[in-house]
Design a protein around this motif. Structure first.
Motif, mmCIF file in Angstrom:
data_model
loop_
_atom_site.group_PDB
_atom_site.id
_atom_site.type_symbol
_atom_site.label_atom_id
_atom_site.label_comp_id
_atom_site.label_asym_id
_atom_site.label_seq_id
_atom_site.Cartn_x
_atom_site.Cartn_y
_atom_site.Cartn_z
ATOM 1 N N TRP A 1 -32.137 22.122 -50.640
ATOM 2 C CA TRP A 1 -32.709 23.429 -50.990
ATOM 3 C C TRP A 1 -34.188 23.319 -51.339
ATOM 4 O O TRP A 1 -34.973 24.204 -51.041
ATOM 5 C CB TRP A 1 -31.963 24.050 -52.170
ATOM 6 C CG TRP A 1 -30.691 24.758 -51.800
ATOM 7 C CD1 TRP A 1 -30.430 25.437 -50.646
ATOM 8 C CD2 TRP A 1 -29.514 24.874 -52.595
ATOM 9 N NE1 TRP A 1 -29.166 25.961 -50.676
ATOM 10 C CE2 TRP A 1 -28.582 25.634 -51.862
ATOM 11 C CE3 TRP A 1 -29.167 24.414 -53.857
ATOM 12 C CZ2 TRP A 1 -27.323 25.952 -52.355
ATOM 13 C CZ3 TRP A 1 -27.907 24.726 -54.343
ATOM 14 C CH2 TRP A 1 -27.000 25.487 -53.600
ATOM 15 N N GLU A 2 -34.559 22.235 -51.992
ATOM 16 C CA GLU A 2 -35.945 22.058 -52.419
ATOM 17 C C GLU A 2 -36.874 21.669 -51.276
ATOM 18 O O GLU A 2 -38.090 21.837 -51.385
ATOM 19 C CB GLU A 2 -36.017 20.997 -53.526
ATOM 20 C CG GLU A 2 -35.384 21.472 -54.817
ATOM 21 C CD GLU A 2 -35.170 20.361 -55.840
ATOM 22 O OE1 GLU A 2 -35.677 19.234 -55.625
ATOM 23 O OE2 GLU A 2 -34.505 20.626 -56.855
ATOM 24 N N PRO B 1 -29.792 28.976 -52.489
ATOM 25 C CA PRO B 1 -29.146 28.716 -53.777
ATOM 26 C C PRO B 1 -28.602 29.996 -54.423
ATOM 27 O O PRO B 1 -27.519 29.982 -55.006
ATOM 28 C CB PRO B 1 -30.270 28.121 -54.638
ATOM 29 C CG PRO B 1 -31.330 27.699 -53.703
ATOM 30 C CD PRO B 1 -31.171 28.508 -52.452
ATOM 31 N N GLU B 2 -29.335 31.085 -54.274
ATOM 32 C CA GLU B 2 -28.891 32.353 -54.856
ATOM 33 C C GLU B 2 -27.601 32.832 -54.201
ATOM 34 O O GLU B 2 -26.661 33.256 -54.872
ATOM 35 C CB GLU B 2 -29.978 33.428 -54.708
ATOM 36 C CG GLU B 2 -31.247 33.123 -55.458
ATOM 37 C CD GLU B 2 -32.198 32.160 -54.723
ATOM 38 O OE1 GLU B 2 -31.982 31.849 -53.516
ATOM 39 O OE2 GLU B 2 -33.143 31.692 -55.369
ATOM 40 N N ARG C 1 -20.042 31.647 -55.125
ATOM 41 C CA ARG C 1 -19.236 30.880 -56.075
ATOM 42 C C ARG C 1 -18.683 31.809 -57.160
ATOM 43 O O ARG C 1 -17.518 31.730 -57.520
ATOM 44 C CB ARG C 1 -20.066 29.762 -56.688
ATOM 45 C CG ARG C 1 -19.241 28.892 -57.618
ATOM 46 C CD ARG C 1 -19.831 27.564 -57.851
ATOM 47 N NE ARG C 1 -20.994 27.636 -58.711
ATOM 48 C CZ ARG C 1 -21.513 26.575 -59.306
ATOM 49 N NH1 ARG C 1 -20.991 25.381 -59.112
ATOM 50 N NH2 ARG C 1 -22.565 26.698 -60.065
ATOM 51 N N PHE C 2 -19.524 32.721 -57.658
ATOM 52 C CA PHE C 2 -19.064 33.685 -58.655
ATOM 53 C C PHE C 2 -17.907 34.516 -58.096
ATOM 54 O O PHE C 2 -16.883 34.693 -58.757
ATOM 55 C CB PHE C 2 -20.207 34.609 -59.091
ATOM 56 C CG PHE C 2 -19.738 35.781 -59.905
ATOM 57 C CD1 PHE C 2 -19.429 35.635 -61.246
ATOM 58 C CD2 PHE C 2 -19.575 37.034 -59.314
ATOM 59 C CE1 PHE C 2 -18.974 36.719 -61.998
ATOM 60 C CE2 PHE C 2 -19.116 38.110 -60.051
ATOM 61 C CZ PHE C 2 -18.815 37.959 -61.395
#
Length: 139
Positions: A23-24, A81-82, A88-89
């Motif tokens: 991601w980075e 990532p968001e 996941r939530f």
């Protein structure tokens, strides 16, 4: 929601580490480049984790590139990532509630957690404004 989709978002520390590195990075990385980012990563560990992340469809092969004189796969994440955290939530919420995910159910559950009435009223106003704007977009 199936156990398979829930497990997709349950990551080991190493899987999360590798995903964070991808991601980075502004570009796709080969396993040796991932290994080079941290002293505690071995090429064998990185390759094993990449295989698991591919199975979970959290990363994909971007292209085949030369790494020195060897052809290697480069990898990139399939979601931000968001987006990962939102998915996941959703998967964990559905598992915990025992029912299929619904936006209204999740919002109601989150509102029920706020004990301060003034904060809750303020959040309801903000939510109503967001909903009105979104409704207008969809019309």
């Amino acid at each position: 929601m199936t156990t398979e989709s829930i497990d997709k978002y349950r990551l080991t520390n190493r899987e999360k580490d590798i995903l964070d590195i991808l991601w980075e990075s502004p570009e796709a990385l080969v396993a040796s480049e991932i290994t080079a980012t941290r002293d505690d990563l071995s090429i064998n560990t990185v390759q094993a984790v990449l295989k698991k992340l591919l199975q979970k469809e959290l990363i994909q092969i971007d292209e085949i590139v030369y790494s020195g004189t060897v052809l290697s796969r480069s990898y990139k994440p399939t979601l931000s990532p968001e987006r990962f955290e939102i998915q996941r939530f959703i998967s964990y919420y559905a598992k915990a509630s025992g029912q299929p995910y619904s936006l209204s159910g999740a919002v109601a559950a989150l509102m029920a957690e706020e004990e301060d009435t003034s904060i809750l009223l303020d959040e309801i106003k903000k939510t109503e404004a967001i909903l009105a704007s979104r409704k207008k977009e969809l019309s």
